[in-house]
Write an enzyme that holds these catalytic residues in place. Structure first.
Site, PDB file in Angstrom:
ATOM      1  N   GLY A   7     -22.806  83.171  44.502  1.00 13.01           N
ATOM      2  CA  GLY A   7     -23.010  84.046  43.565  1.00 13.01           C
ATOM      3  C   GLY A   7     -22.594  83.477  42.234  1.00 13.01           C
ATOM      4  O   GLY A   7     -21.249  84.568  42.521  1.00 13.01           O
ATOM      5  N   ALA A  10     -21.984  86.610  36.621  1.00 14.28           N
ATOM      6  CA  ALA A  10     -20.459  86.817  35.186  1.00 14.28           C
ATOM      7  C   ALA A  10     -19.474  87.091  35.870  1.00 14.28           C
ATOM      8  O   ALA A  10     -19.168  86.385  36.043  1.00 14.28           O
ATOM      9  CB  ALA A  10     -20.761  88.467  35.360  1.00 14.28           C
ATOM     10  N   GLY A  12     -18.916  85.895  39.479  1.00 15.42           N
ATOM     11  CA  GLY A  12     -18.563  84.669  40.040  1.00 15.42           C
ATOM     12  C   GLY A  12     -17.846  83.386  39.420  1.00 15.42           C
ATOM     13  O   GLY A  12     -17.300  82.824  39.650  1.00 15.42           O
ATOM     14  N   ASN A 105     -18.648  94.460  45.902  1.00  8.91           N
ATOM     15  CA  ASN A 105     -18.755  96.423  45.558  1.00  8.91           C
ATOM     16  C   ASN A 105     -19.028  97.131  46.456  1.00  8.91           C
ATOM     17  O   ASN A 105     -19.735  96.582  47.284  1.00  8.91           O
ATOM     18  CB  ASN A 105     -19.582  96.340  44.166  1.00  8.91           C
ATOM     19  CG  ASN A 105     -18.732  96.229  42.897  1.00  8.91           C
ATOM     20  OD1 ASN A 105     -17.746  96.544  42.704  1.00  8.91           O
ATOM     21  ND2 ASN A 105     -19.304  96.622  41.752  1.00  8.91           N
ATOM     22  N   LYS A 187     -11.501 100.828  45.007  1.00  8.29           N
ATOM     23  CA  LYS A 187     -12.089 100.638  44.000  1.00  8.29           C
ATOM     24  C   LYS A 187     -14.195 101.425  43.818  1.00  8.29           C
ATOM     25  O   LYS A 187     -14.430 100.991  42.823  1.00  8.29           O
ATOM     26  CB  LYS A 187     -11.734  99.298  44.087  1.00  8.29           C
ATOM     27  CG  LYS A 187     -13.706  98.695  43.319  1.00  8.29           C
ATOM     28  CD  LYS A 187     -13.496  98.555  42.056  1.00  8.29           C
ATOM     29  CE  LYS A 187     -14.076  97.625  41.076  1.00  8.29           C
ATOM     30  NZ  LYS A 187     -14.260  96.346  41.660  1.00  8.29           N
ATOM     31  N   ASN A 191     -16.584 102.513  41.336  1.00  8.77           N
ATOM     32  CA  ASN A 191     -18.310 102.201  41.520  1.00  8.77           C
ATOM     33  C   ASN A 191     -19.325 102.963  41.449  1.00  8.77           C
ATOM     34  O   ASN A 191     -20.032 102.855  40.966  1.00  8.77           O
ATOM     35  CB  ASN A 191     -18.502 100.704  42.675  1.00  8.77           C
ATOM     36  CG  ASN A 191     -17.669  99.518  42.460  1.00  8.77           C
ATOM     37  OD1 ASN A 191     -16.596  99.117  43.282  1.00  8.77           O
ATOM     38  ND2 ASN A 191     -16.812  98.874  40.845  1.00  8.77           N
ATOM     39  N   ASN A 195     -20.817 103.091  37.943  1.00  2.57           N
ATOM     40  CA  ASN A 195     -22.058 102.595  38.285  1.00  2.57           C
ATOM     41  C   ASN A 195     -23.340 103.823  36.956  1.00  2.57           C
ATOM     42  O   ASN A 195     -24.000 103.027  36.575  1.00  2.57           O
ATOM     43  CB  ASN A 195     -21.771 101.633  38.784  1.00  2.57           C
ATOM     44  CG  ASN A 195     -21.030 100.147  39.143  1.00  2.57           C
ATOM     45  OD1 ASN A 195     -21.706  99.017  38.883  1.00  2.57           O
ATOM     46  ND2 ASN A 195     -20.364 100.125  39.668  1.00  2.57           N
ATOM     47  N   SER A 260     -21.313  96.590  35.990  1.00  2.00           N
ATOM     48  CA  SER A 260     -21.927  95.820  36.543  1.00  2.00           C
ATOM     49  C   SER A 260     -23.911  96.187  37.174  1.00  2.00           C
ATOM     50  O   SER A 260     -24.924  95.889  36.163  1.00  2.00           O
ATOM     51  CB  SER A 260     -21.977  95.182  38.220  1.00  2.00           C
ATOM     52  OG  SER A 260     -21.760  95.983  39.075  1.00  2.00           O
ATOM     53  N   GLU A 273     -27.135  98.253  43.689  1.00  2.00           N
ATOM     54  CA  GLU A 273     -26.465  97.670  44.773  1.00  2.00           C
ATOM     55  C   GLU A 273     -26.466  99.883  45.266  1.00  2.00           C
ATOM     56  O   GLU A 273     -25.696  99.938  45.582  1.00  2.00           O
ATOM     57  CB  GLU A 273     -25.284  97.590  44.501  1.00  2.00           C
ATOM     58  CG  GLU A 273     -25.205  96.048  44.299  1.00  2.00           C
ATOM     59  CD  GLU A 273     -23.839  94.925  44.153  1.00  2.00           C
ATOM     60  OE1 GLU A 273     -24.015  94.719  44.784  1.00  2.00           O
ATOM     61  OE2 GLU A 273     -23.413  95.266  42.978  1.00  2.00           O
TER      62      GLU A 273
END
Length: 311
Positions: A7, A10, A12, A105, A187, A191, A195, A260, A273
């Protein structure tokens, strides 16, 4: 160390670039044809704090994994909904000693990885590094970041520390922790707020933080994460978690970053996600009998936004 990045979007690409620059033997694995072709033709372009670099890093599709070639470490950076299929596809590059580090995430990815990999080879964590894809073959990152990770199976602490050392030597500021689920949930609070809210409002994190209702919205969502986490023996300090989220607003660090999910849905018109972030809290809330109205509604709103944009 021989490392594959499964993967290579960005983030990765950001990790692959850093590890390659630290003289590890790195291969990127991805399925995006335009991205693959751009890196093969021009190398990986990486802009870090407004300075652009270029690195000739090999990139392949899972179907192009050479026979009899394995790696010591596989770092997975797929989207959550792609994880299961990617692990199935990259099995040829793994052997019984390949370690798998998941920095995705969301919550609960270890259960998916354990379908493909022995638990003694699984390492889980999270990262506060950020990155954007400027164009195929070109990733951009700014500000500082960190990685926290832990072994999933008891007795693999030394290997977890060794993996953290490899990442730190590449400038990725990694740390072994004995309670990674706390940091994962912390974290996840970022997210679960930044997000979805930045995606719905079409703003970066600093602009969201400048709204008068930002604090109350963040606090309401964080309280739901903390209530669910408590049923999984993770004790989140709500005020500490809110403060942690609100540090994202700083324009001198990562405040100008579009999360993301915004990149996926608003910029690139791809599914999000959300089911693995706020949606996961909603599912766990139903399981534990915890009310999660903000996560429920935010998940519904993002799915509605997907329906509107992707119809």
């Amino acid at each position: 160390m021989k490392i594959a990045i499964a993967g290579s979007g960005a983030l990765g690409s950001r990790f692959g670039f850093a590890l390659h620059q630290a003289d590890n033997e790195v291969v990127l694995i991805d399925n995006w044809v335009d991205h693959i072709n751009a890196i093969r033709e021009h190398g990986l372009k990486m802009t870090i704090d407004n300075q652009t670099h270029n690195a000739a890093i090999p990139i392949i599709t899972p179907q192009e994994i050479p026979a009899n070639v394995t790696v010591e470490l596989l770092i997975v950076f797929t989207k959550a909904m792609q994880l299961d299929q990617m692990l199935q596809d990259v099995k040829p590059i793994m052997n019984d000693n390949t370690k798998v580090l998941c920095l995705l995430n969301g919550i609960g990815h270890e259960d998916i990885i354990a379908k493909h990999v022995s638990r003694k080879n699984i390492f889980i964590g999270n990262t506060m590094w950020t990155a954007n894809l400027v164009a195929p073959g070109h990733s951009e990152s700014f500000g500082a970041g960190s990685v926290n990770l832990q072994n999933l199976a008891p007795g693999e602490e030394n290997m977890a520390i060794a993996i953290a050392d490899v990442l730190t030597e590449a400038g990725l500021n990694a740390h072994f922790t004995e309670n990674v689920h706390n940091t994962i949930y912390l974290k996840a609070c970022v997210n679960g707020t930044m997000n979805g809210l930045c995606t719905l409002l079409d703003v970066n994190m600093a602009d969201f933080g400048a709204t008068k209702d930002a604090h109350d919205m963040v606090a309401s969502i964080v309280k739901e994460f903390a209530a669910v986490a408590a049923f999984e023996n993770v004790q989140l300090d709500v005020e500490e978690a809110i403060e942690f989220v609100e540090k994202c607003y700083d324009r001198t660090t990562i405040g100008e970053h579009f999360p993301s999910m915004h990149q996926d849905l608003i910029k690139n018109h791809r599914l999000t996600e959300i089911d693995y972030i706020n949606g996961a809290i909603s599912r766990k809330g139903r399981k534990y009998g915890v009310s999660t109205p903000y996560c429920d509604f935010l998940t519904q709103l993002i799915h509605a936004k997907e329906d509107i944009i992707l119809k």
